[in-house]
Scaffold this active site. Sequence first.
Site, PDB file in Angstrom:
ATOM      1  N   LYS A 127     -11.705  15.435 -37.883  1.00  0.00           N
ATOM      2  CA  LYS A 127     -10.564  14.959 -37.291  1.00  0.00           C
ATOM      3  C   LYS A 127      -9.318  15.609 -37.584  1.00  0.00           C
ATOM      4  O   LYS A 127      -8.391  16.160 -37.089  1.00  0.00           O
ATOM      5  CB  LYS A 127     -10.324  13.438 -37.547  1.00  0.00           C
ATOM      6  CG  LYS A 127     -11.525  12.721 -36.698  1.00  0.00           C
ATOM      7  CD  LYS A 127     -11.578  11.339 -37.038  1.00  0.00           C
ATOM      8  CE  LYS A 127     -12.414  10.606 -36.258  1.00  0.00           C
ATOM      9  NZ  LYS A 127     -13.714  10.820 -36.689  1.00  0.00           N
ATOM     10  N   LYS A 162      -8.162   5.643 -35.882  1.00  0.00           N
ATOM     11  CA  LYS A 162      -9.371   6.303 -36.241  1.00  0.00           C
ATOM     12  C   LYS A 162      -9.503   6.598 -37.841  1.00  0.00           C
ATOM     13  O   LYS A 162      -8.546   6.950 -38.365  1.00  0.00           O
ATOM     14  CB  LYS A 162      -9.921   7.560 -35.558  1.00  0.00           C
ATOM     15  CG  LYS A 162      -9.939   7.720 -34.138  1.00  0.00           C
ATOM     16  CD  LYS A 162     -10.307   8.867 -33.616  1.00  0.00           C
ATOM     17  CE  LYS A 162      -9.913   8.846 -32.206  1.00  0.00           C
ATOM     18  NZ  LYS A 162     -10.373  10.495 -31.828  1.00  0.00           N
ATOM     19  N   ARG A 213     -17.790  15.837 -23.850  1.00  0.00           N
ATOM     20  CA  ARG A 213     -18.239  16.519 -25.176  1.00  0.00           C
ATOM     21  C   ARG A 213     -18.651  18.098 -24.500  1.00  0.00           C
ATOM     22  O   ARG A 213     -19.239  18.148 -23.417  1.00  0.00           O
ATOM     23  CB  ARG A 213     -19.413  15.846 -25.418  1.00  0.00           C
ATOM     24  CG  ARG A 213     -20.628  16.780 -26.490  1.00  0.00           C
ATOM     25  CD  ARG A 213     -19.788  17.098 -27.559  1.00  0.00           C
ATOM     26  NE  ARG A 213     -19.247  16.223 -28.522  1.00  0.00           N
ATOM     27  CZ  ARG A 213     -20.028  15.687 -29.407  1.00  0.00           C
ATOM     28  NH1 ARG A 213     -20.926  15.529 -29.652  1.00  0.00           N
ATOM     29  NH2 ARG A 213     -19.006  14.673 -30.091  1.00  0.00           N
ATOM     30  N   ARG A 228     -18.501  11.061 -20.797  1.00  0.00           N
ATOM     31  CA  ARG A 228     -19.018   9.881 -21.456  1.00  0.00           C
ATOM     32  C   ARG A 228     -17.988   8.797 -21.130  1.00  0.00           C
ATOM     33  O   ARG A 228     -17.022   8.915 -21.459  1.00  0.00           O
ATOM     34  CB  ARG A 228     -19.351   9.582 -22.751  1.00  0.00           C
ATOM     35  CG  ARG A 228     -20.329  10.823 -23.186  1.00  0.00           C
ATOM     36  CD  ARG A 228     -20.515  11.130 -24.684  1.00  0.00           C
ATOM     37  NE  ARG A 228     -18.918  11.738 -25.135  1.00  0.00           N
ATOM     38  CZ  ARG A 228     -18.952  12.151 -26.241  1.00  0.00           C
ATOM     39  NH1 ARG A 228     -20.010  12.367 -27.240  1.00  0.00           N
ATOM     40  NH2 ARG A 228     -17.755  12.832 -26.780  1.00  0.00           N
ATOM     41  N   ARG A 236     -14.193   3.186 -25.808  1.00  0.00           N
ATOM     42  CA  ARG A 236     -14.631   4.221 -26.447  1.00  0.00           C
ATOM     43  C   ARG A 236     -15.543   5.177 -25.767  1.00  0.00           C
ATOM     44  O   ARG A 236     -16.438   4.366 -24.993  1.00  0.00           O
ATOM     45  CB  ARG A 236     -15.347   3.454 -27.464  1.00  0.00           C
ATOM     46  CG  ARG A 236     -14.381   2.944 -28.694  1.00  0.00           C
ATOM     47  CD  ARG A 236     -15.332   2.113 -29.899  1.00  0.00           C
ATOM     48  NE  ARG A 236     -16.095   1.062 -28.836  1.00  0.00           N
ATOM     49  CZ  ARG A 236     -17.115   0.297 -29.571  1.00  0.00           C
ATOM     50  NH1 ARG A 236     -17.197   0.488 -30.867  1.00  0.00           N
ATOM     51  NH2 ARG A 236     -17.624  -0.762 -28.931  1.00  0.00           N
ATOM     52  N   ASP A 276     -14.747  17.096 -28.241  1.00  0.00           N
ATOM     53  CA  ASP A 276     -14.311  15.890 -27.343  1.00  0.00           C
ATOM     54  C   ASP A 276     -12.917  15.995 -26.793  1.00  0.00           C
ATOM     55  O   ASP A 276     -11.955  16.319 -27.340  1.00  0.00           O
ATOM     56  CB  ASP A 276     -14.590  14.580 -28.120  1.00  0.00           C
ATOM     57  CG  ASP A 276     -15.844  14.435 -28.875  1.00  0.00           C
ATOM     58  OD1 ASP A 276     -16.865  14.971 -28.376  1.00  0.00           O
ATOM     59  OD2 ASP A 276     -15.855  13.453 -29.683  1.00  0.00           O
ATOM     60  N   GLU A 284     -11.383  15.312 -30.987  1.00  0.00           N
ATOM     61  CA  GLU A 284     -12.110  15.437 -32.217  1.00  0.00           C
ATOM     62  C   GLU A 284     -12.932  16.831 -31.987  1.00  0.00           C
ATOM     63  O   GLU A 284     -13.164  17.468 -31.133  1.00  0.00           O
ATOM     64  CB  GLU A 284     -13.338  14.232 -32.268  1.00  0.00           C
ATOM     65  CG  GLU A 284     -12.510  13.062 -32.669  1.00  0.00           C
ATOM     66  CD  GLU A 284     -13.485  11.909 -33.101  1.00  0.00           C
ATOM     67  OE1 GLU A 284     -14.663  12.151 -33.356  1.00  0.00           O
ATOM     68  OE2 GLU A 284     -13.134  10.849 -32.990  1.00  0.00           O
ATOM     69  N   ASN A 286     -16.490  18.127 -33.788  1.00  0.00           N
ATOM     70  CA  ASN A 286     -17.492  17.589 -34.571  1.00  0.00           C
ATOM     71  C   ASN A 286     -18.387  18.906 -35.015  1.00  0.00           C
ATOM     72  O   ASN A 286     -18.863  19.715 -34.300  1.00  0.00           O
ATOM     73  CB  ASN A 286     -18.369  16.845 -33.570  1.00  0.00           C
ATOM     74  CG  ASN A 286     -17.503  15.664 -33.109  1.00  0.00           C
ATOM     75  OD1 ASN A 286     -17.246  14.682 -34.027  1.00  0.00           O
ATOM     76  ND2 ASN A 286     -17.059  15.650 -31.894  1.00  0.00           N
TER      77      ASN A 286
END
Length: 319
Positions: A127, A162, A213, A228, A236, A276, A284, A286
């Site tokens: 993050k 978050k 993603r 998603r 979320r 994301d 984000e 990852n």
Amino acid sequence: MNVKKLAVIMDPIQNITPHKDSSLAMILEAQARGFEVFCGDLDDIWLDKDVPRGRLTKVTGFDESDHWFDLGETVELNLGDLEVILMRKDPPFDIQYVFSTYVLEQAQRLGTVVVNHPQGLRDANEKAFLAWFPDCVPATLIARSLDQMREFISQHKKVVVKPLDMMGGRSVFATSVEDGNHNVILETVSDYGKRYTMLQQYIPEISKSGDRRILLIDGQPIPFALARIPAEGDHRGNMDAGARVEVHPLTDREQAICDQIGPRLRDKGLLFAGIDIIGNYMTELNVTSPTGIRELQRETGLPIAGHLFDAILSRCRSN
């Protein structure tokens, strides 16, 4: 002829969800490439002076929903004798995770390919690392001060809150100036101002186009995004939180974001990453245990795990 050995450092394989687990996709690809595969957790690796060692268990993976692994013998070995180590331990990214990267860095010093690079994992908090790409992200605050957080909410009206060290939508809240619980949310996530916390301006496109993603291998994106879409009544975009999945080609904006971040990922040895994107913004980045390989492979037919292993093998000492 010596069989090449590969280890996956991960949470217990018996607890994964096989149809959507990227670590299993990697195990299956490694087997297809002729690797002998072992698995273990953080408890199973250590440093003996400067020698990285592991007590790892032989694993055989299967592409079956009710029988996806068999475990074999457990052996102790020098991690520097492995060809490849895949660091796939899920967050929380806590101090114990950081300590484990020092063990893996010693294996890397001995010639083992570690994915992702141990120092890159330490440098690129999933993050906080967004701050290096300000043109790609929404209005964002990372702070401990509750007053600063309240001011951010007052300014942007609706935000997402978050923790910096979790995954899968855990402890992620959407709140607003009108929400009577927003002070409680800030106090809970920040532990009353004792923990750095991320706040991002809420992006309303999440409810329509979802959280998309995108996987990057050696800095290059797979040309499809895994969208998603949050479940009804949820904010979320995480599959673990019940989001549904769609696959779409990358937009021009998504490609531009990948073009900007890809070289930095490559420079840090972050061979496999997942970003994301909501609307036009990256929310984000990852790098610890990105997922999405299995879903994208099923929907597109692309050999994504194969592309990853092409990149890994190009770095191996036996190449």
